[in-house]
Motif scaffolding. Structure first.
Motif, mmCIF file in Angstrom:
data_model
loop_
_atom_site.group_PDB
_atom_site.id
_atom_site.type_symbol
_atom_site.label_atom_id
_atom_site.label_comp_id
_atom_site.label_asym_id
_atom_site.label_seq_id
_atom_site.Cartn_x
_atom_site.Cartn_y
_atom_site.Cartn_z
ATOM 1 N N UNK B 54 10.859 -63.787 -12.822
ATOM 2 C CA UNK B 54 11.697 -64.944 -13.127
ATOM 3 C C UNK B 54 12.872 -64.557 -14.012
ATOM 4 N N UNK B 55 12.578 -63.791 -15.052
ATOM 5 C CA UNK B 55 13.652 -63.381 -15.961
ATOM 6 C C UNK B 55 14.659 -62.515 -15.211
ATOM 7 N N UNK B 56 14.139 -61.632 -14.355
ATOM 8 C CA UNK B 56 15.039 -60.745 -13.621
ATOM 9 C C UNK B 56 15.976 -61.548 -12.734
ATOM 10 N N UNK B 57 15.436 -62.566 -12.079
ATOM 11 C CA UNK B 57 16.283 -63.372 -11.194
ATOM 12 C C UNK B 57 17.304 -64.153 -12.013
ATOM 13 N N UNK B 58 16.817 -64.699 -13.142
ATOM 14 C CA UNK B 58 17.726 -65.439 -14.023
ATOM 15 C C UNK B 58 18.868 -64.531 -14.482
ATOM 16 N N UNK B 59 18.492 -63.271 -14.773
ATOM 17 C CA UNK B 59 19.497 -62.340 -15.288
ATOM 18 C C UNK B 59 20.434 -61.868 -14.183
ATOM 19 N N UNK B 60 19.959 -61.913 -12.945
ATOM 20 C CA UNK B 60 20.746 -61.322 -11.857
ATOM 21 C C UNK B 60 21.976 -62.155 -11.518
ATOM 22 N N UNK B 61 21.836 -63.487 -11.555
ATOM 23 C CA UNK B 61 22.949 -64.326 -11.083
ATOM 24 C C UNK B 61 24.262 -64.089 -11.839
ATOM 25 N N UNK B 62 24.228 -64.112 -13.169
ATOM 26 C CA UNK B 62 25.498 -63.847 -13.854
ATOM 27 C C UNK B 62 26.061 -62.473 -13.536
#
Lengths: 299, 547, 416
Positions: B54-62
């Motif tokens: 989840x954190x990785x996906x959250x971090x990926x968008x920006x």
């Protein structure tokens, strides 16, 4: 004091004792205790006196309280963002100390119980890396967090989470050694027999090791908590918005400009800051006092 | 982390599933490693890995949005690595080490390496950025209003959408009442009939074909406004804030051909000197704005040859050790002494004592350090007044040293008292009683039994405390600030620790010298590393005792 | 059981951390959106004292123009942090500070010149404009000037002393009569205070930098360590702890004003910021120029100017320029800032407006009339620390010649 000492519940010689003997056995201990209390308290007395001094200035404060007024406390909450600072510090210190002892106990377990290539080099590296002054790294920290702030404002400058991440960077260096030393004192037979009984390494860690090292977890937890409450240099550059500041940064600001006039508020803030630490200490002290060396001495 | 070699947590070759192995009656210890996966364990694992994903996906968008492909790659590799690590059964030590190590690398190792690398540069005030930065700064700083030119009233306008459309400056000349529109193509006169001009502010308030931006709208397009330069014959019209514009000209310009800066008014040139990172004129004059360049080992040579730095270095080092040992040792002695005094089955009220004694430790140290500083004041301080002394505490070398150690003693002894109490409780009473039966005096039994046991139990704490005090910036910075300083050397004071000395170099009033400060840190680091490495070799023996 | 507790706690902790992230994550964009809806955001950095004074006016500006304005306090090392942060692009749009920062800020490319039209410039006190001019460019918009003066308790000392010797004599008499415990409150501390001792230094004949042909300070002509500076410090030494005892290291920035308001000394060398304290303590006071040594030169205090600067790498430069050149230059703001903190406004119109109601103001500017503008050249940064420490050492009884020569050498070594 005398009354306490003269009503012992179980003494071997309940017969009458002379004052001299009482002093030789118990009295001097109280004397030391009282002296220590005096040494501990007199600077604090000065803070208390300043905090309740209605004039609230450094120059008008004496060692013994000269007045009783809550004005400094109300000013603190009305004129500054003290409530925010307090909550920020509490949140940051709470989460950071919890997470940091968790991370370092994991590492300490590996360093103490497992043998792998690079183990000793890793240990030495951990010791050395924290010897490099962190404030010098401020330029690099700006470099990292400027990018992070652009990408993820939620963990950037002026957020407790950014500072939390930064403190986590120091988690391993600060506590792993302390914990590893403690893990080392626990007899290996304990985990070996558990392993024989079919426990996985995870179970050994959580079920056997962690409960046994509770005292050192309490000590490092206390250290980490106090450390983050007091951290100033990094937090000072990291938190500039008035409502994002921590106690150390905000309160330093109170006396940075007007030391004399804000001194009462500063003292009041100091007293309030001590409250959570005292509570954490009360919570943890039974672990510490009930046997810091369970492993070392009994093992 | 490298692969495990041995130990209870490792399994050199152990693929296979638990249930099968579990049924086997006898097997080697290593083969027993894989205990059954419990339901709780599984759930926790799934939740945690889910969180990582989840954190990785959250971090990926920006990252995708900002097109940071390299960072995205690092993120993907790290996440994949974490999944591999925690789903595989191998690399057990790594499972315990990686979480902390990730933070360590990102927020400690990287900054330290970056900082250490500046030791080979002239990084510091006047030489902070790149050459391009310096050129921009030189040119911007030389923009002057064209003499006798008009001060325009400015209105920001666009022909498109206020938030995105390309911008135009609508300008009105307060004297001639003429109105203009300007953009990157130049200035053109507008027909006065097409615009409305406020008689109050002199600003254009409406213009045919343009949408006017109010200050709020304009302020969110600040960059575009600053970037818009309307060329004119004598220079260019630039905005000055959001409501005025002026015709200005950069007097100094960089010329790549000669790698120099030319002043169009005086004709003077400053040529780039890549060795010092400055623009230098023929007469030796330098432009203030310089840039960061590599200087090789120059900083190292400075540390070794500058008498102000190298002279007191070893004195400071010795005091640094004395301070760390003294603070740790004295707090330990005092804490232990009080713990011993209160450690008696006949003592009543120990809980009360404990609660009060711990208070100095609970008070925020930054605040108490400032308060102690006031207490040490010669004429107005509490200490001298209370005891009728006339000691110039922070004025004398030794009294200042005693004072800072005394403060550390006050701040630190409750902690030692606490842990010593804990350790004392754990020492079986029979041990000490046995010695006293043997006729040993209390002192002898303390020396023979209690002290060694205490030291064994508390030595990791003492080492940690020593390491902390060795670099205890606050203890000095908030009290003596390193002073007193010798009259003939204002750079290094009697209570200066290496770290406070470095702090002043880096942030001191004389201007930041990060390069030099980093160099000093490397020297300190080398010394500490040597000391640690030597003592570390000795811990091997200790470890062997336990294992 | 234990494992479960520990596990639950761990998961809870992580969940808390995660949800916390989520929370602030959702807060922030919301805040940003609201800012976008109304306009850009202006971030101002100042020290704690000025932050408090500025806040209401900055917010007023924000409201008038539909933008968000944040005033943030940096409590320690504001200048260094500003330079570091702005170089990396995370600095503010506007910074407030003393004009002697200009040299350093310019050499680091941290601030831009401000373009003030001639008629706007004319509205300012000449000294203030001179102070913020560096290499022929105006770099900041001044809002207040400040200089130290001699504030005396008129109950204890009705007459303003003509010379330092007069002052010491009066102070000693009061001390003998037990009416005061100190002769003079001039802050030094253990590390000295170049700013407050400067009038005595100039009266003794010392100077910091010579003047170049164009009227600017010349860093190549350093006065510290020259015979004049030694002579000046020999006179200062006579007032020190081993001499008259008028100058003491125990009088620090924290206690000097408090000692004066506590009626423990009749004379205080301080700036306009001390007046509020004196009023609060109901001290009958008067203000006069800092006296010089008998037969010495004129005692010249430093004149400092507080100014607003536009950050070169701010995110919202156009708005910052708007704020600094068009809002800060309004007399109403200057008056309001004066009311928050009584320093003489740099805008002549504002000064004239408040002059009538505050007699102290004129007295302070009278005391600063012959003052020297604090040098803004980068070399000035090298002065403060060694000069102050030398001062403290000499007050404490060190040999003036040796000490000040060493300080001069150190300063020379730091001027590149």
């Amino acid at each position: 004091m005398t009354t306490i000492a003269e009503t012992p519940t179980s003494t071997r010689r309940p017969a009458r004792r002379s004052r001299g003997r009482w002093f030789a056995q118990v009295g001097w201990r109280h004397l030391v205790g009282v002296l220590a209390v005096v040494f501990s308290l007199f600077p604090i007395l000065f803070v208390i006196s300043a905090a309740f001094n209605p004039l609230g200035t450094l120059s008008s404060t004496e060692l013994l309280p000269t007045g009783a007024s809550l004005e400094n406390f109300t000013n603190l909450f009305d004129n500054t963002a003290f409530g925010h600072w307090f909550l920020n510090s509490l949140l940051l210190a709470g989460v950071a100390s919890f997470a940091s002892i968790f991370l370092s106990s994991l590492a300490a377990y590996a360093f103490s119980r497992m043998r792998f290539a690079g183990r000793r080099v890793g240990l030495l590296a951990l010791l050395l890396i924290q010897m490099f002054p962190q404030f010098l790294a401020i330029v690099a920290i700006f470099l990292i967090f400027t990018t992070l702030t652009d990408l993820y404002p939620a963990i950037g400058f002026n957020t407790p989470w950014g500072l939390f991440l930064l403190y986590m960077g120091g988690a391993l260096g600060a506590n792993t050694w302390l914990m590893k030393g403690f893990f080392d004192t626990l007899p290996k037979e304990l985990d070996e027999s558990a392993t024989m009984d079919g426990a996985s390494h995870v179970q050994v860690f959580f079920r056997i090791m962690l409960p046994l090292v509770a005292p050192i977890l309490a000590v490092t937890g206390l250290l980490a908590f106090i450390g983050s409450i007091n951290e100033f240099i990094i937090a000072n550059v990291f938190l500039t918005e008035p409502e994002s500041k921590t106690l150390a940064v905000g309160m330093y600001g109170l006396v940075a400009g007007e030391r004399n006039n804000n001194f009462g508020m500063f003292a009041a803030g100091t007293l309030l800051t001590a409250i959570p630490t005292v509570l954490v200490f009360q919570l943890l002290q039974r672990y510490i006092v009930s046997g810091l060396t369970s492993g070392a001495v009994k093992g | 982390m490298s692969a495990p070699v041995s130990g209870p947590g490792s399994a050199p070759q152990a693929p296979g599933r638990e249930p099968v192995r579990r049924g086997l009656p006898r097997m080697s210890r290593t083969a027993r490693q894989h205990a059954p996966i419990t339901a709780t364990g599984l759930v926790v694992k799934v939740v945690l890995l889910g969180l990582v994903a989840g954190i990785a996906i959250w971090a990926a968008f920006p990252l995708i949005e900002a097109e940071h492909w390299l960072a995205l790659g690092v993120l993907a590799v790290t996440t994949a690595g974490l999944f591999y690590l925690y789903l595989s059964r191998r690399h057990i030590p790594a499972k315990y080490l990686v979480p902390g190590t990730l933070f360590l690398i990102a927020f400690q190792v990287f900054p330290v390496l970056y900082t250490a690398s500046t030791a080979f540069t002239n990084f510091g005030d006047g030489h902070r950025g790149s050459k391009d930065d310096a050129i921009v700064a030189v040119q911007t700083a030389s923009v002057k209003q064209v003499p006798g030119s008009t001060e325009y009233n400015l209105t920001i306008a666009t022909t498109g959408d206020p938030a995105t459309g390309s911008l135009t400056f609508l300008l009105s000349d307060p004297k001639s009442k003429e109105v203009f529109a300007g953009d990157a193509d130049g200035l053109r006169k507008l027909d006065a009939a097409d615009v409305e001009v406020s008689s109050l502010s002199g600003k254009i308030t409406a213009a045919d074909g343009y949408t006017l931006l109010n200050i709020g709208q304009a302020s969110s397009r600040s960059d575009a406004i600053t970037a818009l330069i309307v060329p004119t014959d004598d220079g260019a019209i630039r905005s000055n804030g959001l409501t005025r514009a002026y015709e200005g000209k950069a007097i100094r310009a960089y010329d790549a051909a000669c790698d120099c800066v030319k002043d169009s008014e005086t004709g003077k040139t400053w040529t780039a000197d890549e060795d010092s990172g400055s623009f230098v004129a023929a007469d030796g004059e330098r432009l203030a704005q310089g840039w960061k360049v590599g200087v090789g080992l120059k900083n190292f040579a400075t540390v070794l040859t500058d008498r102000n730095i190298s002279g007191p270095f070893f004195g400071t080092l010795a005091w640094n050790f004395a301070f760390a040992i003294g603070s740790t040792g004295l707090t330990f002695l005092l804490g232990m002494a009080i713990a011993l005094a209160l450690h008696s089955p006949r003592m009543r009220g120990t809980n009360l004592y404990r609660m009060v004694l711990i208070l100095p430790y609970a008070m925020p140290s930054f605040a108490m350090l400032l308060i102690w500083r006031d207490m040490f004041n010669t004429d107005f301080g509490l200490l001298n007044n209370l005891f009728g002394l006339d000691v110039d505490w922070f004025g004398g070398n030794w009294s200042a040293r005693i004072a800072v150690v005394l403060v550390q003693l006050w701040l630190g002894y409750p902690y030692m008292f606490l842990v010593a109490t804990g350790a004392l409780q754990a020492i079986p009473r029979e041990l000490t009683e046995a010695t006293s039966v043997d006729g040993a005096s209390p002192w002898q039994s303390f020396r023979a039994v209690t002290l060694p046991l205490l030291l064994v139990a508390l030595s990791p704490l003492l080492i940690a405390s020593f390491a902390f005090n060795f670099n205890n910036v606050n203890a000095i910075l908030f009290t003596t600030e390193g002073g007193p300083f010798a009259p003939d050397n204002p750079t290094n004071g009697a209570t200066d620790l290496l770290i406070t000395y470095t702090y002043r170099l880096a942030f001191g009033a004389q201007g930041a010298e990060f390069g030099l400060a980093a160099t000093v840190s490397i020297f300190i680091f080398a010394i500490v590393a040597t000391v640690s490495a030597i003592s570390f070799r000795r811990t091997r023996k200790q470890e062997e005792v336990y294992s | 059981m234990r494992i479960r507790t520990a596990g639950v706690v761990a998961v809870l902790g992580l969940a808390l951390a995660a949800s916390g992230c989520g929370d602030s994550g959702s807060d922030k964009p919301a805040a940003d959106e609201s800012a976008k809806a109304t306009g850009g955001k202006l971030v101002i950095w100042a020290d704690d004292k000025r932050t408090a004074a500025l806040k209401p006016f900055a917010e007023e500006f924000g409201k008038e123009n539909g933008v968000t304005v944040e005033v943030q306090a940096v409590s320690k090392d504001l200048q260094t942090n500003f330079v570091t942060a702005s170089q990396q692009g995370s600095g503010p749009d506007v910074v407030v500070g003393a004009h002697d920062w200009i040299g350093n800020l310019v050499q680091n490319g941290a601030i831009d010149p401000v373009q003030l039209p001639a008629e706007q410039k004319a509205g300012f006190n000449e000294t203030a404009i001179k102070a913020v001019t560096f290499n022929g460019q105006v770099y900041g918009v001044p809002y207040a000037t400040e200089n130290v003066a001699l504030i005396r308790n008129t109950e204890l000392a009705p007459e303003a002393p003509k010379t330092i010797e007069d002052l010491v004599a009066t102070g000693k008499k009061l001390k003998a009569e037990k009416k005061a415990s100190e002769i003079l409150c001039l802050q030094s501390g253990q590390n000295g205070d170049a700013y407050h001792i400067y009038p005595l230094y100039t009266s003794g004949g010392g100077y910091l930098f010579g003047t170049a042909a164009n009227g600017d300070y010349d860093p190549k002509d350093l006065g510290v360590g020259k015979p004049e500076s030694i002579a000046a410090f020999q006179k200062i030494a006579k007032l020190g702890e081993k001499g008259e005892g008028a100058l003491k290291r125990s009088i620090t920035g924290e206690n000097s004003i408090a000692t004066f308001t506590g009626k423990k000394c009749a004379f205080l060398v301080s700036g306009p910021w001390a007046v509020a304290d004196a009023k609060k303590a109901n001290i009958a006071y008067d203000i006069s120029p800092v006296p010089g040594f008998a037969g010495g030169k004129e005692a010249q205090p430093f004149v400092g100017v507080q100014a607003f600067y536009v950050a070169a790498k701010g995110k919202n430069k156009a708005l910052a320029q708007e704020f600094v050149t068009n809002y800060v230059t309004k007399p109403e703001l200057a008056v309001a800032l004066y009311k928050a903190e009584p320093r003489p406004p740099a805008l002549t119109a504002a000064f004239d407006q408040v002059k009538g109601e505050d007699a102290d103001l004129a007295k302070f500017s009278e005391a600063g009339k012959n003052g020297q503008v604090l040098p803004a050249i980068p070399a000035m940064a090298a002065i403060w620390d060694p000069f102050g420490k030398a001062e403290a050492a000499i007050i404490g009884g060190a040999d003036p010649a040796k000490t000040i020569t060493a300080a001069g050498k150190t300063i020379q070594g730091q001027i590149k």
